[in-house]
Scaffold this active site. Structure first.
Site, PDB file in Angstrom:
ATOM      1  N   VAL A  43      47.484  34.049  46.919  1.00 44.07           N
ATOM      2  CA  VAL A  43      47.532  35.514  46.960  1.00 44.07           C
ATOM      3  C   VAL A  43      48.952  35.951  46.600  1.00 44.07           C
ATOM      4  CG1 VAL A  43      47.240  37.557  48.411  1.00 44.07           C
ATOM      5  CG2 VAL A  43      45.734  35.571  48.713  1.00 44.07           C
ATOM      6  N   SER A  53      55.763  33.613  54.035  1.00 46.18           N
ATOM      7  CA  SER A  53      56.470  34.109  55.225  1.00 46.18           C
ATOM      8  C   SER A  53      57.969  34.121  54.977  1.00 46.18           C
ATOM      9  CB  SER A  53      56.158  33.213  56.423  1.00 46.18           C
ATOM     10  OG  SER A  53      54.769  33.103  56.600  1.00 46.18           O
ATOM     11  N   LYS A  55      48.798  27.656  47.453  1.00 45.16           N
ATOM     12  CA  LYS A  55      50.239  27.958  47.405  1.00 45.16           C
ATOM     13  C   LYS A  55      51.044  26.683  47.652  1.00 45.16           C
ATOM     14  CE  LYS A  55      54.189  30.174  48.114  1.00 45.16           C
ATOM     15  NZ  LYS A  55      54.792  29.606  49.275  1.00 45.16           N
ATOM     16  N   HIS A  60      47.543  34.398  54.236  1.00 46.85           N
ATOM     17  CA  HIS A  60      46.868  33.800  55.399  1.00 46.85           C
ATOM     18  C   HIS A  60      45.508  34.483  55.632  1.00 46.85           C
ATOM     19  CE1 HIS A  60      51.255  33.144  56.584  1.00 46.85           C
ATOM     20  NE2 HIS A  60      50.778  31.911  56.614  1.00 46.85           N
TER      21      HIS A  60
HETATM   22  P1  AMP Z   1      52.223  28.580  56.495  1.00 47.57           P
HETATM   23  O1  AMP Z   1      52.029  29.534  57.634  1.00 47.57           O
HETATM   24  O2  AMP Z   1      53.240  29.032  55.500  1.00 47.57           O
HETATM   25  O3  AMP Z   1      52.357  27.150  56.935  1.00 47.57           O
HETATM   26  O4  AMP Z   1      50.874  28.631  55.679  1.00 47.57           O
HETATM   27  C1  AMP Z   1      49.640  28.420  56.303  1.00 47.57           C
HETATM   28  C2  AMP Z   1      48.575  28.301  55.260  1.00 47.57           C
HETATM   29  O5  AMP Z   1      48.530  29.490  54.484  1.00 47.57           O
HETATM   30  C3  AMP Z   1      48.822  27.153  54.288  1.00 47.57           C
HETATM   31  O6  AMP Z   1      47.583  26.504  54.012  1.00 47.57           O
HETATM   32  C4  AMP Z   1      49.365  27.862  53.078  1.00 47.57           C
HETATM   33  O7  AMP Z   1      49.114  27.179  51.865  1.00 47.57           O
HETATM   34  C5  AMP Z   1      48.581  29.154  53.125  1.00 47.57           C
HETATM   35  N1  AMP Z   1      49.274  30.181  52.362  1.00 47.57           N
HETATM   36  C6  AMP Z   1      50.563  30.582  52.523  1.00 47.57           C
HETATM   37  N2  AMP Z   1      50.874  31.513  51.598  1.00 47.57           N
HETATM   38  C7  AMP Z   1      49.767  31.698  50.833  1.00 47.57           C
HETATM   39  C8  AMP Z   1      49.456  32.528  49.709  1.00 47.57           C
HETATM   40  N3  AMP Z   1      50.343  33.351  49.172  1.00 47.57           N
HETATM   41  N4  AMP Z   1      48.212  32.457  49.185  1.00 47.57           N
HETATM   42  C9  AMP Z   1      47.302  31.590  49.714  1.00 47.57           C
HETATM   43  N5  AMP Z   1      47.527  30.790  50.776  1.00 47.57           N
HETATM   44  C10 AMP Z   1      48.739  30.849  51.325  1.00 47.57           C
END
Ligand code: AMP
EC number: 6.3.2.1
Length: 283
Positions: free
Chosen positions: A181, A191, A154, A41
């Site tokens: 990442v 998460s 991701k 994030h």
């Molecule tokens: P989430 O909180 O899981 O809904 O993710 C929020 C944003 O963070 C989304 O656009 C995900 O694709 C991005 N995201 C989550 N994990 C990663 C990661 N390991 N590397 C890059 N972006 C991420």
């Protein structure tokens, strides 16, 4: 010590905060998240800071994208450490509506997503998912009116769905994808990784290992069907329940027969125990 970002929890508060951010023609970047923030994030936040003068991060665990049997209730919520990380990253505003603000009584609208949302990847296993994502992201874009929005590769299919939706609805938001990442051992940060037991955590990075190996073999000219079948078998042998391991066109997500049909993206989803992991890699 940097200042804690402003936090808006109601639409009037959000609009007031955005108005003051936008004074002097500032541009605004939005980073939508569900909280439980990690370095993935934060990579989106850092890109956001490069693309706009002000950065808004939304934290909203969106019930509309969870099926009843999924983990909405137990999804990690780590507000204090999220705010500490966003303070350190010098984010300007956090948009943190509650479910009743996002979906007030009587709410009855849901976007119907097609194209990349029906590619036969995540949609096959989470049929409710992209409708829920597109609806909430459409609302976030309308509420925040950002110039740019940052999404992680991701969630590769999600990135394509959101890009399409923003264009189709003329929302005037430039959607930017940010590379995945990873932990030092290759596991894509998520998460949901906190759900993994010590033993599962030790096995989890092999998903990335299998994809890297498959990508290398494909670049070396090995037969696509054989490479994908070998990868799927290795993932199964390691104890995962595989949902899919697929080679797709990196832009259209259409199935491909050879890397000459490329650019190619390998995408995987697999469960270890009750935790579902997704990952992808370019060939
Ligand atoms: P989430 O909180 O899981 O809904 O993710 C929020 C944003 O963070 C989304 O656009 C995900 O694709 C991005 N995201 C989550 N994990 C990663 C990661 N390991 N590397 C890059 N972006 C991420």
């Amino acid at each position: 010590m940097p200042r804690t970002p402003a936090v808006a929890r109601t639409l009037p508060a959000l609009h007031r905060a955005l108005e003051s951010l936008r004074a002097r023609r500032a541009t605004v970047a939005l980073v939508p998240t569900m909280g439980a923030l990690h370095d993935g994030h934060l990579a989106l936040v850092h890109q956001a800071k490069r693309r706009a003068s002000k950065v808004v991060v939304s934290i909203f665990v969106n019930p509309a994208q969870f099926a009843p049997h999924e983990d909405f209730g137990s999804y990690p919520r780590t507000w204090k450490s999220d705010i500490a990380r966003l303070t350190e990253a010098r984010v300007d505003l956090v948009w943190n509506p509650d479910v009743g603000t996002m979906y007030p009584p009587g709410f009855a609208t849901r976007l119907l997503t097609e194209g990349p949302a029906t590619a036969g990847l995540e949609d096959r296993f989470r049929p409710h998912f992209f409708g829920g994502v597109a609806t909430v992201v459409g609302k976030l874009f309308t509420q925040c009116r950002p110039n740019v929005a940052l999404f992680g590769q991701k969630d590769y299919q999600q990135l394509k769905v959101v890009t399409r939706m923003a264009a189709d609805l003329d929302l005037g938001v430039k959607v930017i994808g940010v590379p995945i990442v990873r932990e030092r051992d290759g596991l894509a940060m998520s998460s949901r990784n906190v759900y993994l037991s010590v033993e599962q955590r030790a096995v989890a990075p092999m998903l990335h290992g299998v994809m890297k190996n498959a990508a290398k073999r494909l670049r070396n000219g090995d037969d696509l069907e054989t490479v994908m079948a070998d990868g799927a078998r290795t993932i199964g042998d390691a104890g995962f329940a595989l949902d899919y391991f697929e080679a797709r066109h990196a832009e259209t997500l259409a199935p491909i027969r050879s890397i000459k049909d490329g650019p190619v993206r390998l995408l995987v989803a697999a469960k270890i125990g009750t935790t579902r992991l997704i990952d992808n890699i370019g060939v």
